[in-house]
Design an enzyme around this catalytic site. Structure first.
Site, PDB file in Angstrom:
ATOM      1  N   ASP A  92       0.816  -1.217   0.000  1.00 23.11           N
ATOM      2  CA  ASP A  92       0.000   0.000   0.000  1.00 23.11           C
ATOM      3  C   ASP A  92       0.850   1.267   0.000  1.00 23.11           C
ATOM      4  O   ASP A  92       0.321   2.364  -0.126  1.00 23.11           O
ATOM      5  CB  ASP A  92      -0.939  -0.003   1.217  1.00 23.11           C
ATOM      6  CG  ASP A  92      -2.140   0.920   1.041  1.00 23.11           C
ATOM      7  OD1 ASP A  92      -2.577   1.113  -0.101  1.00 23.11           O
ATOM      8  OD2 ASP A  92      -2.641   1.441   2.054  1.00 23.11           O
ATOM      9  N   SER A 138      -7.526   4.895  -0.077  1.00 15.54           N
ATOM     10  CA  SER A 138      -7.714   3.615  -0.755  1.00 15.54           C
ATOM     11  C   SER A 138      -9.175   3.202  -0.619  1.00 15.54           C
ATOM     12  O   SER A 138      -9.746   3.265   0.477  1.00 15.54           O
ATOM     13  CB  SER A 138      -6.818   2.541  -0.131  1.00 15.54           C
ATOM     14  OG  SER A 138      -5.465   2.928  -0.189  1.00 15.54           O
ATOM     15  N   GLN A 167      -5.553  -1.754  -7.148  1.00 15.53           N
ATOM     16  CA  GLN A 167      -6.227  -0.914  -6.161  1.00 15.53           C
ATOM     17  C   GLN A 167      -6.937   0.242  -6.856  1.00 15.53           C
ATOM     18  O   GLN A 167      -6.408   0.834  -7.790  1.00 15.53           O
ATOM     19  CB  GLN A 167      -5.203  -0.341  -5.173  1.00 15.53           C
ATOM     20  CG  GLN A 167      -5.786   0.597  -4.127  1.00 15.53           C
ATOM     21  CD  GLN A 167      -4.698   1.377  -3.398  1.00 15.53           C
ATOM     22  OE1 GLN A 167      -4.260   2.418  -3.862  1.00 15.53           O
ATOM     23  NE2 GLN A 167      -4.250   0.860  -2.267  1.00 15.53           N
TER      24      GLN A 167
END
Length: 285
Positions: A203, A227, A277
């Site tokens: 991430d 996110s 993502q």
């Protein structure tokens, strides 16, 4: 193992509450809310603790609400299916009784089969590249004072960006980015630890890829970024205490959302994992 890496391993281990419930602490990395990678790594660990003799091969999570890094997170694991080859788990993360994250994860027994992969792209090796932390410390006087300490403390994951970005004054560029990363010291041989730390590290930096063509960053005035979902596929064995290349791109941004993808290779050119993502990249007027 260094103290800061030991703290990350302990952060991901979780406290068992019963056979299917676990509790994890939170850390403050200088972001407004809980770092999404922490929730990814802890949720995967919670699922792994309920599965035997199978390895995680994919996980798909949705960030439902921002987390509070001053509070612990409770993880409830639901057994969806246990088959001869595959097992499926649903993991719900809650703070103060409210759901903040939901994930489905699939686990598979070891199996041989067809094998192919994309070639590793051309990339400068990690040797001789300044780490992100070194650069932050070199220019720390330019970092806003309220986050300066968190942004310049020792970190368990070393990130060495190729062609680094100035987040305080970003320039417009194509939506492609490459980082080398690894844990800063040797880790135990347990593959679950390596998968959970890779989920944690996946991430870092990914969201910003979709902002590159627009000359903005998460530190820009009026930017609201987060996110929205995150998926990982584990293809082959790897060690996260060896250098891994994170090759990222963003094929699309629209309607306040940016899509980001990444392939992760080891130094031998083996594709070990893939990531995708979608993120909120909203610029408030």
């Amino acid at each position: 193992m260094t103290e800061v890496l030991k703290q990350l391993v302990e952060l991901l281990q979780l406290e068992p509450l019963n056979e299917l419930s676990f509790r994890g602490n939170s850390e403050n990395l200088g972001f407004r809310h809980v770092f999404g990678g922490q929730v990814l790594g802890q949720a995967l660990m919670a699922g792994c603790k309920t599965v035997e003799e199978k390895d995680a091969h994919s996980m798909h999570g949705y960030f439902l609400r921002p987390g509070d890094h001053s509070l612990p997170i409770d993880y409830e694991v639901q057994v969806v299916r246990d088959g001869a080859t595959f097992s499926t788990r649903r993991v719900i993360a809650r703070q103060s009784g409210t759901e903040i994250f939901a994930m489905m994860a699939s686990f598979q027994s070891p199996e041989e089969g067809f094998d192919h992969q994309f070639d590793m792209p051309d990339a400068q090796g990690p040797e001789g590249i300044y780490s992100e932390l070194e650069t932050r410390r070199k220019f720390k006087e330019f970092i806003p004072e309220k986050v300066r300490e968190q942004y310049t403390v020792d970190r368990p994951i070393e990130i060495r960006p190729i062609d680094p970005i100035n987040y305080l004054a970003p320039e417009t560029r194509e939506p492609y980015k490459q980082n080398w990363f690894r844990a800063i010291a040797d880790l135990p041989d347990d593959p679950v630890i390596h998968q959970c730390i890779l989920a944690y590290a996946s991430d870092f930096g990914l969201l910003g890829t979709s902002m590159l063509p627009h000359g903005v960053s998460f530190m820009g005035k009026g930017m609201q970024v987060a996110s929205l979902d995150h998926s990982i596929w584990f293809h082959r064995d790897f060690r996260v205490d060896d250098w891994l290349l994170y090759d990222m791109d963003s094929p699309s941004a629209s309607r306040g959302r940016g899509l980001n993808r990444g392939n992760i290779y080891n130094q031998d050119g083996i594709l070990v994992a893939s990531v995708c993502q979608e993120a909120l990249i909203r610029q408030r007027k």
